[in-house]
Design an enzyme around this catalytic site. Sequence first.
Site: not given
Ligand code: PPS
Length: 277
Positions: A44, A92, A122
């Site tokens: 996340k 991860h 998240s």
């Molecule tokens: S995972 O499942 O662990 O692989 O998730 P991960 O990709 O690490 O994290 C998901 C969070 O990143 C946000 N996110 C983004 N933020 C900004 N810009 C872009 N393009 C973007 N893409 C994914 C996503 O919304 C999750 O955060 P939260 O706070 O839940 O919205």
Amino acid sequence: RGGCLNMLEDAGYYFSPNVQSDHILNLQNFKARSDDVLLVSYPKSGTHWFSEITTMLIHGYWNLPPETMKHLEYFPANILNEIPSPRVLNTHLPYPRIPLDFFRKRCKIVVIMRNPRDVAVSYYKFISNLSVWNYSGHWDSFFPLFLNGNVPYNSWFEHTENWLKVIKSGKHNVHVVFYEDFQSDFQDACRKLADFLEVPCSPELIDAIHRETSFANMKQNKEDFCLHLSKNGQSPIYRKGEVGDWQNWFTPEQIDLIDQEMESWGLHTDPRIRCLV
Ligand code: PPS
């Protein structure tokens, strides 16, 4: 309350139940290539976003391989072996479980960090939304699980402390990126990443990558590999994409508890994670 989280345990480490334990074990023998770029993140932290940004920097944003996220824990070695170089791979895994060949070959390693308060929220929304975790607890029940590392990939604090030690040792080829920096000054943060990756880039290219990887764009256009497992039909990956949503969730007591945890790991005064404390 809400039941235990459904997790796979292997030698003291917790994983998603979708991960195969023999695959995790075999990863120790994973053959890296010297031009691999490994993106390491606690869940996340923005893994999908940085995977896209890094792949675009390396391959050009107009020339993306069809599927960008190549997660070590989920893809069999034979599939990863077929990817043409240079590969952008994700994991991860905590530092002690990273396949050693990435270090032997001095691969470029990008460590993604995000404010643990936003990570916690998240993670809670992610775990609540996916049936695979079998979890229906409230935020107040999830918070201590996160704080104590009783979640997949264990403690955010330990994960972060480990990587900060590695960086300090100067032993490996590591660059840290912060989710918050890419939100506040994409040009500057992305140029530093490009410098580390030793790829040419111009302000125009960075603007194009910024546009292509905007939250709205990715939410609309990227395949969400776990959407079919969502309990409410909403994307488990592309939720809000904001800095500071934690303020809508944390009680004053939880704010104190996380501050204390940062302090107990010696993270509260570390200038390298200034934007997270
Ligand atoms: S995972 O499942 O662990 O692989 O998730 P991960 O990709 O690490 O994290 C998901 C969070 O990143 C946000 N996110 C983004 N933020 C900004 N810009 C872009 N393009 C973007 N893409 C994914 C996503 O919304 C999750 O955060 P939260 O706070 O839940 O919205």
